[in-house]
Design an enzyme around this catalytic site. Sequence first.
Site, PDB file in Angstrom:
ATOM      1  N   GLY A  46       0.842  -1.195   0.000  1.00  0.00           N
ATOM      2  CA  GLY A  46       0.000   0.000   0.000  1.00  0.00           C
ATOM      3  C   GLY A  46       0.871   1.237   0.000  1.00  0.00           C
ATOM      4  N   GLN A  51       3.154   9.959   1.389  1.00  0.00           N
ATOM      5  CA  GLN A  51       4.452   9.278   1.447  1.00  0.00           C
ATOM      6  C   GLN A  51       5.365   9.659   0.284  1.00  0.00           C
ATOM      7  OE1 GLN A  51       2.598   5.208   2.168  1.00  0.00           O
ATOM      8  NE2 GLN A  51       4.521   5.053   3.291  1.00  0.00           N
ATOM      9  N   CYS A  88       5.963  -0.529   7.032  1.00  0.00           N
ATOM     10  CA  CYS A  88       5.608   0.700   6.320  1.00  0.00           C
ATOM     11  C   CYS A  88       6.801   1.109   5.464  1.00  0.00           C
ATOM     12  CB  CYS A  88       5.288   1.793   7.332  1.00  0.00           C
ATOM     13  SG  CYS A  88       4.916   3.377   6.565  1.00  0.00           S
ATOM     14  N   LEU A  89       6.542   1.514   4.229  1.00  0.00           N
ATOM     15  CA  LEU A  89       7.645   1.927   3.346  1.00  0.00           C
ATOM     16  C   LEU A  89       8.389   3.142   3.905  1.00  0.00           C
ATOM     17  CD1 LEU A  89       6.007   1.503  -0.188  1.00  0.00           C
ATOM     18  CD2 LEU A  89       7.715   0.023   0.884  1.00  0.00           C
ATOM     19  N   HIS A 130      -4.061   1.290   7.839  1.00  0.00           N
ATOM     20  CA  HIS A 130      -2.691   1.818   7.902  1.00  0.00           C
ATOM     21  C   HIS A 130      -2.523   2.974   6.912  1.00  0.00           C
ATOM     22  CE1 HIS A 130       1.809   1.500   8.171  1.00  0.00           C
ATOM     23  NE2 HIS A 130       1.673   2.078   6.992  1.00  0.00           N
ATOM     24  N   GLU A 131      -3.008   2.756   5.683  1.00  0.00           N
ATOM     25  CA  GLU A 131      -2.848   3.801   4.656  1.00  0.00           C
ATOM     26  C   GLU A 131      -3.721   5.015   4.977  1.00  0.00           C
ATOM     27  OE1 GLU A 131      -0.377   3.521   2.852  1.00  0.00           O
ATOM     28  OE2 GLU A 131      -0.037   1.387   3.169  1.00  0.00           O
ATOM     29  N   HIS A 134      -2.076   7.426   7.236  1.00  0.00           N
ATOM     30  CA  HIS A 134      -1.123   8.353   6.598  1.00  0.00           C
ATOM     31  C   HIS A 134      -1.803   9.657   6.187  1.00  0.00           C
ATOM     32  CE1 HIS A 134       2.686   6.255   6.275  1.00  0.00           C
ATOM     33  NE2 HIS A 134       2.096   5.144   5.862  1.00  0.00           N
TER      34      HIS A 134
END
Length: 161
Positions: A46, A51, A88-89, A130-131, A134
């Site tokens: 995701g 991000q 997470c990226l 999670h996304e 953000h």
Amino acid sequence: MSVREVLVFPNPALRQKAECVTEFDDKLRRLVFDMWETMYISKGVGLAAPQIGVPLRVIVIDWEGSKRLLVNPELLESSGEIRDEEGCLSFPGIFEDVTRPERIRVAYQDENGERAEEAVEGFFARVFLHEMDHLDAKLLIDRVSAVKRAFLKKKLERKAK
Ligand code: NI
């Protein structure tokens, strides 16, 4: 069309609250295309627009082949509770247990502004949540215990220097 740089904690852009998309135009479609490319090359499941430094409410998800584009997502309902490991990226190499609702119902739009509503559960719901975090500038590090958070913060800030 291009792969964008994924911002890593503690980049301040990750702490900027994202705004609603109001123009469903070619600019949005280009952003979405770049987000898919960036997510796949980064091997993420995701990616949220903040991000890559774009403060808009746009998310792409591909979890085990289930793909979603979420524009202006809204959490309508949630139930249950489940704890699982999350990455997470923007936190490379960090994996932490996070408690989240097990089932959710969400509303969102596509790149043309068409509205959809969907119920999702389990890890797929976790990816959505999670996304969506953000978009409200909430990060993985905010979802762990205070002790863990202090430890990770120190470690990551030191690494960033
Ligand atoms: Ni993330």
